[in-house]
Design an enzyme around this catalytic site. Sequence first.
Site, PDB file in Angstrom:
ATOM      1  N   HIS A  17       0.868  -1.191   0.000  1.00 54.59           N
ATOM      2  CA  HIS A  17       0.000   0.000   0.000  1.00 54.59           C
ATOM      3  C   HIS A  17       0.896   1.230   0.000  1.00 54.59           C
ATOM      4  O   HIS A  17       1.250   1.768   1.044  1.00 54.59           O
ATOM      5  CB  HIS A  17      -0.920  -0.023   1.223  1.00 54.59           C
ATOM      6  CG  HIS A  17      -1.957   1.059   1.250  1.00 54.59           C
ATOM      7  ND1 HIS A  17      -3.191   0.894   1.837  1.00 54.59           N
ATOM      8  CD2 HIS A  17      -1.951   2.328   0.780  1.00 54.59           C
ATOM      9  CE1 HIS A  17      -3.892   2.019   1.720  1.00 54.59           C
ATOM     10  NE2 HIS A  17      -3.139   2.909   1.085  1.00 54.59           N
ATOM     11  N   HIS A  19       1.459   4.807  -2.416  1.00 55.13           N
ATOM     12  CA  HIS A  19       1.115   5.687  -3.533  1.00 55.13           C
ATOM     13  C   HIS A  19       2.384   6.381  -4.006  1.00 55.13           C
ATOM     14  O   HIS A  19       3.005   7.124  -3.236  1.00 55.13           O
ATOM     15  CB  HIS A  19       0.085   6.726  -3.095  1.00 55.13           C
ATOM     16  CG  HIS A  19      -1.205   6.137  -2.620  1.00 55.13           C
ATOM     17  ND1 HIS A  19      -2.276   5.926  -3.458  1.00 55.13           N
ATOM     18  CD2 HIS A  19      -1.592   5.696  -1.388  1.00 55.13           C
ATOM     19  CE1 HIS A  19      -3.277   5.387  -2.771  1.00 55.13           C
ATOM     20  NE2 HIS A  19      -2.880   5.236  -1.506  1.00 55.13           N
ATOM     21  N   HIS A 197      -9.585   1.039  -1.478  1.00 53.60           N
ATOM     22  CA  HIS A 197      -9.557   1.673  -0.164  1.00 53.60           C
ATOM     23  C   HIS A 197     -10.961   1.611   0.442  1.00 53.60           C
ATOM     24  O   HIS A 197     -11.950   1.930  -0.223  1.00 53.60           O
ATOM     25  CB  HIS A 197      -9.141   3.137  -0.284  1.00 53.60           C
ATOM     26  CG  HIS A 197      -7.689   3.343  -0.595  1.00 53.60           C
ATOM     27  ND1 HIS A 197      -7.022   2.648  -1.573  1.00 53.60           N
ATOM     28  CD2 HIS A 197      -6.775   4.191  -0.032  1.00 53.60           C
ATOM     29  CE1 HIS A 197      -5.758   3.056  -1.612  1.00 53.60           C
ATOM     30  NE2 HIS A 197      -5.586   3.982  -0.693  1.00 53.60           N
ATOM     31  N   GLU A 200     -11.378   3.492   6.040  1.00 56.52           N
ATOM     32  CA  GLU A 200     -10.395   4.433   6.587  1.00 56.52           C
ATOM     33  C   GLU A 200     -11.188   5.567   7.226  1.00 56.52           C
ATOM     34  O   GLU A 200     -11.338   5.634   8.435  1.00 56.52           O
ATOM     35  CB  GLU A 200      -9.473   4.944   5.481  1.00 56.52           C
ATOM     36  CG  GLU A 200      -8.457   5.978   5.949  1.00 56.52           C
ATOM     37  CD  GLU A 200      -7.711   6.641   4.804  1.00 56.52           C
ATOM     38  OE1 GLU A 200      -6.694   7.287   5.096  1.00 56.52           O
ATOM     39  OE2 GLU A 200      -8.144   6.537   3.635  1.00 56.52           O
ATOM     40  N   ASP A 278       1.802   4.015   2.907  1.00 59.94           N
ATOM     41  CA  ASP A 278       0.774   4.844   2.288  1.00 59.94           C
ATOM     42  C   ASP A 278       1.381   5.991   1.478  1.00 59.94           C
ATOM     43  O   ASP A 278       1.648   5.847   0.291  1.00 59.94           O
ATOM     44  CB  ASP A 278      -0.193   5.357   3.358  1.00 59.94           C
ATOM     45  CG  ASP A 278      -1.544   5.780   2.817  1.00 59.94           C
ATOM     46  OD1 ASP A 278      -1.757   5.655   1.604  1.00 59.94           O
ATOM     47  OD2 ASP A 278      -2.401   6.224   3.608  1.00 59.94           O
ATOM     48  N   ASP A 279       1.594   7.140   2.116  1.00 63.68           N
ATOM     49  CA  ASP A 279       2.173   8.332   1.483  1.00 63.68           C
ATOM     50  C   ASP A 279       3.296   8.846   2.383  1.00 63.68           C
ATOM     51  O   ASP A 279       3.130   9.849   3.101  1.00 63.68           O
ATOM     52  CB  ASP A 279       1.106   9.409   1.299  1.00 63.68           C
ATOM     53  CG  ASP A 279      -0.050   8.942   0.430  1.00 63.68           C
ATOM     54  OD1 ASP A 279       0.088   9.001  -0.810  1.00 63.68           O
ATOM     55  OD2 ASP A 279      -1.079   8.514   0.984  1.00 63.68           O
TER      56      ASP A 279
END
Length: 341
Positions: A17, A19, A197, A200, A278-279
């Site tokens: 996961h 990005h 997704h 969340e 994630d980011d």
Amino acid sequence: MTTVPCFIAGLPKAELHLHIEGTLEPAMMLRLAERNRQPPPFPDVETAEKAYRFTNLQSFLDIYYRSTEVLVTEEDFYDLTLAYLEKAASQKIGHAEIFFDPQAHTVRGIAFATVLRGMEEACREAHSRLGISTRLIMCILRHLSEQEGMTMLNEAVRWKRWITGIGLDSSERGNPPSKFHNLYREARREGFFLTAHAGEEGSAASVKETLDLLHVDRIDHGVRCMDDPALVKELVRRAVPLTVCPLSNVKLQVFGSMQEHNLKAMLEKGLMVTLNSDDPAYFGGYLNDNFTAAAEALDLSFSDIIRLAANSFNASMLSIVQKKIHLLELADYARGFAPGH
């Protein structure tokens, strides 16, 4: 006794996961803006870092999409992807499954092929030089229409030799899974690996709807599933992987602190949880930072950490043979450490 951070640093693992646009560090953002003769989103690194204080998912997305505007050329996407893969290899990530958001670029007039060719060249180089394998997952932006998403899916079909998965990201509120039912049916017919997704900022109902309507192979985030005991049992029964991102969850105030995160409870329920960043450029840490923060705040045992790493390979798109190779490497590594913590 081996410290947890040292153990994690050498731990073989996969990341599922991530990005790629979320790995755009402020320094690279400024460098690309200058190279492309664009006004930078922020005047300097310090200002950018101060702006990375978010109250929810939307406050993050506003800055995220603004920052992607510096990505223009094939070289930009190559540089961005290779920088992440070099970082990943240094953290003992042997396999990475990378999200990318083409709609954030095509809306600016950037060709789909520009994005993909730059990324794929970096993936090939990283595999040759660093030994890290990759899969690319094209994400559909859920705040846009299903028809716009279908246009992207048609592009993905043309590039199927490079794109192996389809995902769904962006703002969850007001954009339910049902909005993309037809798109996912078509993606499944085309043979793509499916993920989305859910759970969340959305509820457990969003996770259930994603499973029931989109028939995904994997759920991204999914932490709200714990609000529905029947759903948890179903996820366990079906061994549906959940790609959890602890630092992201805290940064976006899904949980008030890492100590409040439900990761350990998810493990105790038998859910197939993986850890991810994630980011990372926005949320304060790459994969090893997520492992360390969660392990220390939630008092994870060495066996918990090993299980999370094993889950990351088992939940991946790798072949059975490739999974076994990674799992043997993980077992060899773990054998050298005490089982307790």
